[in-house]
Write a protein that holds these residues in place. Structure first.
Motif, PDB file in Angstrom:
ATOM      1  N   GLY A  69       7.647  12.956   5.867  1.00 39.09           N
ATOM      2  CA  GLY A  69       6.259  12.543   5.999  1.00 39.09           C
ATOM      3  C   GLY A  69       6.129  11.152   6.571  1.00 39.09           C
ATOM      4  N   ARG A  70       4.934  10.591   6.445  1.00 35.20           N
ATOM      5  CA  ARG A  70       4.681   9.270   7.018  1.00 35.20           C
ATOM      6  C   ARG A  70       3.597   8.548   6.231  1.00 35.20           C
ATOM      7  NH1 ARG A  70       3.559  10.164  12.708  1.00 35.20           N
ATOM      8  NH2 ARG A  70       1.404  10.589  12.144  1.00 35.20           N
ATOM      9  N   ILE A  71       3.802   7.255   6.077  1.00 36.96           N
ATOM     10  CA  ILE A  71       2.805   6.361   5.493  1.00 36.96           C
ATOM     11  C   ILE A  71       2.277   5.485   6.615  1.00 36.96           C
ATOM     12  CG2 ILE A  71       2.395   4.488   3.856  1.00 36.96           C
ATOM     13  CD1 ILE A  71       4.752   5.599   2.216  1.00 36.96           C
ATOM     14  N   SER A  72       0.986   5.430   6.781  1.00 34.66           N
ATOM     15  CA  SER A  72       0.415   4.607   7.850  1.00 34.66           C
ATOM     16  C   SER A  72       0.459   3.136   7.454  1.00 34.66           C
ATOM     17  CB  SER A  72      -1.033   5.025   8.131  1.00 34.66           C
ATOM     18  OG  SER A  72      -1.876   4.648   7.056  1.00 34.66           O
ATOM     19  N   TYR A  73       0.522   2.258   8.451  1.00 38.85           N
ATOM     20  CA  TYR A  73       0.509   0.829   8.165  1.00 38.85           C
ATOM     21  C   TYR A  73      -0.846   0.403   7.606  1.00 38.85           C
ATOM     22  CZ  TYR A  73       4.943   0.605  10.627  1.00 38.85           C
ATOM     23  OH  TYR A  73       6.248   0.791  11.001  1.00 38.85           O
ATOM     24  N   GLU A  74      -1.881   1.124   7.960  1.00 39.98           N
ATOM     25  CA  GLU A  74      -3.193   0.832   7.409  1.00 39.98           C
ATOM     26  C   GLU A  74      -3.199   1.037   5.897  1.00 39.98           C
ATOM     27  OE1 GLU A  74      -7.867   2.270   7.889  1.00 39.98           O
ATOM     28  OE2 GLU A  74      -6.270   3.262   9.024  1.00 39.98           O
ATOM     29  N   ALA A  75      -2.593   2.159   5.444  1.00 37.31           N
ATOM     30  CA  ALA A  75      -2.522   2.430   4.004  1.00 37.31           C
ATOM     31  C   ALA A  75      -1.612   1.421   3.310  1.00 37.31           C
ATOM     32  CB  ALA A  75      -2.015   3.847   3.772  1.00 37.31           C
ATOM     33  N   ALA A  76      -0.509   1.059   3.968  1.00 41.04           N
ATOM     34  CA  ALA A  76       0.410   0.076   3.386  1.00 41.04           C
ATOM     35  C   ALA A  76      -0.265  -1.286   3.254  1.00 41.04           C
ATOM     36  CB  ALA A  76       1.669  -0.035   4.239  1.00 41.04           C
ATOM     37  N   THR A  77      -1.079  -1.636   4.233  1.00 38.75           N
ATOM     38  CA  THR A  77      -1.804  -2.914   4.190  1.00 38.75           C
ATOM     39  C   THR A  77      -2.849  -2.907   3.089  1.00 38.75           C
ATOM     40  OG1 THR A  77      -1.450  -3.344   6.554  1.00 38.75           O
ATOM     41  CG2 THR A  77      -3.319  -4.456   5.492  1.00 38.75           C
ATOM     42  N   GLU A  78      -3.555  -1.791   2.969  1.00 33.32           N
ATOM     43  CA  GLU A  78      -4.624  -1.690   1.977  1.00 33.32           C
ATOM     44  C   GLU A  78      -4.102  -1.898   0.560  1.00 33.32           C
ATOM     45  OE1 GLU A  78      -8.027   1.554   0.549  1.00 33.32           O
ATOM     46  OE2 GLU A  78      -6.854   1.877   2.388  1.00 33.32           O
ATOM     47  N   ALA A  79      -2.836  -1.491   0.309  1.00 38.84           N
ATOM     48  CA  ALA A  79      -2.268  -1.601  -1.033  1.00 38.84           C
ATOM     49  C   ALA A  79      -1.332  -2.794  -1.190  1.00 38.84           C
ATOM     50  CB  ALA A  79      -1.515  -0.312  -1.371  1.00 38.84           C
ATOM     51  N   ALA A  80      -1.353  -3.723  -0.223  1.00 38.42           N
ATOM     52  CA  ALA A  80      -0.371  -4.821  -0.219  1.00 38.42           C
ATOM     53  C   ALA A  80      -0.909  -6.148  -0.727  1.00 38.42           C
ATOM     54  CB  ALA A  80       0.210  -4.997   1.190  1.00 38.42           C
ATOM     55  N   ARG A  81      -1.961  -6.133  -1.506  1.00 39.14           N
ATOM     56  CA  ARG A  81      -2.466  -7.333  -2.185  1.00 39.14           C
ATOM     57  C   ARG A  81      -2.783  -8.483  -1.220  1.00 39.14           C
ATOM     58  NH1 ARG A  81       2.471  -7.973  -6.270  1.00 39.14           N
ATOM     59  NH2 ARG A  81       3.386  -8.292  -4.190  1.00 39.14           N
TER      60      ARG A  81
ATOM     61  N   ARG B 253      -0.790  -8.189   5.338  1.00 41.02           N
ATOM     62  CA  ARG B 253      -0.850  -7.168   6.381  1.00 41.02           C
ATOM     63  C   ARG B 253       0.557  -6.626   6.622  1.00 41.02           C
ATOM     64  NH1 ARG B 253      -0.364  -7.039  12.108  1.00 41.02           N
ATOM     65  NH2 ARG B 253      -1.608  -5.350  13.031  1.00 41.02           N
ATOM     66  N   VAL B 254       0.666  -5.309   6.683  1.00 39.77           N
ATOM     67  CA  VAL B 254       1.956  -4.655   6.921  1.00 39.77           C
ATOM     68  C   VAL B 254       1.903  -3.971   8.278  1.00 39.77           C
ATOM     69  CG1 VAL B 254       3.624  -2.962   6.073  1.00 39.77           C
ATOM     70  CG2 VAL B 254       2.258  -4.292   4.443  1.00 39.77           C
ATOM     71  N   SER B 255       2.899  -4.233   9.117  1.00 38.87           N
ATOM     72  CA  SER B 255       2.934  -3.659  10.462  1.00 38.87           C
ATOM     73  C   SER B 255       4.385  -3.390  10.853  1.00 38.87           C
ATOM     74  CB  SER B 255       2.267  -4.598  11.471  1.00 38.87           C
ATOM     75  OG  SER B 255       2.898  -5.869  11.478  1.00 38.87           O
ATOM     76  N   TYR B 256       4.558  -2.799  12.024  1.00 34.98           N
ATOM     77  CA  TYR B 256       5.914  -2.501  12.504  1.00 34.98           C
ATOM     78  C   TYR B 256       6.618  -3.792  12.889  1.00 34.98           C
ATOM     79  CZ  TYR B 256       9.638  -0.344  15.275  1.00 34.98           C
ATOM     80  OH  TYR B 256      10.859   0.039  15.780  1.00 34.98           O
TER      81      TYR B 256
ATOM     82  N   LYS C 185       6.946  -5.612   9.154  1.00 35.56           N
ATOM     83  CA  LYS C 185       6.542  -7.013   9.141  1.00 35.56           C
ATOM     84  C   LYS C 185       5.408  -7.194   8.141  1.00 35.56           C
ATOM     85  CE  LYS C 185       4.691 -10.617  12.222  1.00 35.56           C
ATOM     86  NZ  LYS C 185       4.246 -10.895  13.615  1.00 35.56           N
ATOM     87  N   VAL C 186       5.545  -8.211   7.313  1.00 36.09           N
ATOM     88  CA  VAL C 186       4.519  -8.552   6.335  1.00 36.09           C
ATOM     89  C   VAL C 186       3.983  -9.932   6.685  1.00 36.09           C
ATOM     90  CG1 VAL C 186       3.992  -8.935   3.901  1.00 36.09           C
ATOM     91  CG2 VAL C 186       5.682  -7.211   4.550  1.00 36.09           C
ATOM     92  N   SER C 187       2.678 -10.073   6.823  1.00 31.93           N
ATOM     93  CA  SER C 187       2.095 -11.356   7.210  1.00 31.93           C
ATOM     94  C   SER C 187       0.825 -11.627   6.417  1.00 31.93           C
ATOM     95  CB  SER C 187       1.796 -11.387   8.710  1.00 31.93           C
ATOM     96  OG  SER C 187       0.940 -10.324   9.075  1.00 31.93           O
ATOM     97  N   GLY C 188       0.506 -12.930   6.283  1.00 28.26           N
ATOM     98  CA  GLY C 188      -0.702 -13.307   5.567  1.00 28.26           C
ATOM     99  C   GLY C 188      -0.753 -14.804   5.331  1.00 28.26           C
ATOM    100  N   ASP C 189      -1.838 -15.266   4.765  1.00 29.85           N
ATOM    101  CA  ASP C 189      -2.012 -16.697   4.478  1.00 29.85           C
ATOM    102  C   ASP C 189      -1.310 -17.054   3.169  1.00 29.85           C
ATOM    103  OD1 ASP C 189      -3.534 -17.013   6.746  1.00 29.85           O
ATOM    104  OD2 ASP C 189      -5.443 -16.729   5.700  1.00 29.85           O
TER     105      ASP C 189
END
Length: 243
Positions: A108-120, A123-126, A133-137
């Motif tokens: 299956g697959r988890i979208s980065y949008e869903a991963a970002t939404e649950a990442a407190r 932002r989660v991206s490729y 890649k995890v990014s944020g302030d």
């Protein structure tokens, strides 16, 4: 002189009725199971369920199913939603409050949008090269700065874990540990012995799994499908349908 013909026609009618009942029972159970999966995993659409094997009714009576294929979209996997998941189960038999499965495989697959939404708030991206890649302030040197890090997702216990390995602040490498916290996604119970492989791609966090001789508890999403519960419902539905 018409007796042989009568029995031949009667036999053919009986065979047709048995086939109709068998196929009808298979259809009803598939719909019941799909509805239970939809409720259990909070999917917006009813999943696809295909219980293979002929005849079907003996499988239902013996409570052992030869092959079950499912395809699920937008499922609740715990603290994160799964964009899609497909699985093939063979030799599914009730055992205790759950089920024993001879083999289970899928992906299956988890979208980065869903991963970002649950990442407190991160932002989660490729991240390229099988990384995310995890990014944020973050607060760094007394100021709010933009930080990013790459890491390889992995399963630890019943969690999907992303741990920062290479950190950068405002695009400059910064060997600072703990600047970006571990991103943890609690998952539904993972059956012991199930092998899971994760591979981030541009399309999302892809995963595949397989295992043999697995015991699925009543808490597992696969054991919650209720393959054995709907027998009375099948009988009732077939009676209403006139089969």
């Amino acid at each position: 002189m018409f007796r042989p013909r009568f029995w031949l026609v009667s036999g053919l009618v009986l065979v047709v009725l048995l086939l109709v009942a068998d196929r009808g029972g298979q259809y009803v159970v598939q719909r019941i199971v799909a509805g239970q999966i939809q409720t259990s995993l909070s999917t917006p659409d009813e999943p696809s369920v295909d219980i293979k094997g002929f005849p079907f009714l003996p499988q239902l009576i013996s409570q052992k199913f030869d092959d079950v294929e499912v395809d699920i979209r937008d499922a609740d996997a715990g603290q994160i939603r799964v964009e899609r998941i497909s699985a093939v189960l063979t030799g599914v038999q009730r055992k205790g409050s759950g089920a024993h499965v001879e083999s289970l495989s899928g992906g299956g697959r988890i979208s980065y949008e869903a991963a970002t939404e649950a990442a407190r708030g991160f932002r989660v991206s490729y991240g390229g090269d099988n990384l995310v890649k995890v990014s944020g302030d973050v607060r760094f040197a007394g100021q709010t700065r933009t930080a990013s890090a790459t890491g390889k997702p992995r399963i630890v216990g019943n969690e999907l874990l992303i741990r920062a390995e290479k950190v950068a602040v405002d695009g400059v490498a910064a060997p600072v540990s703990g600047l970006i916290p571990d991103i943890r996604y609690p998952l539904r119970e993972i059956p012991e012995g199930l092998n899971i492989r994760i591979k981030p791609t541009e399309a999302g966090i892809e995963f595949s799994f397989d295992g043999e001789d697995l015991q699925l508890s009543s808490e597992d999403m696969t054991a919650a499908w209720g393959l054995w519960g709907p027998v009375p419902e099948v009988t009732s539905a077939l009676r209403r349908a006139g089969t």
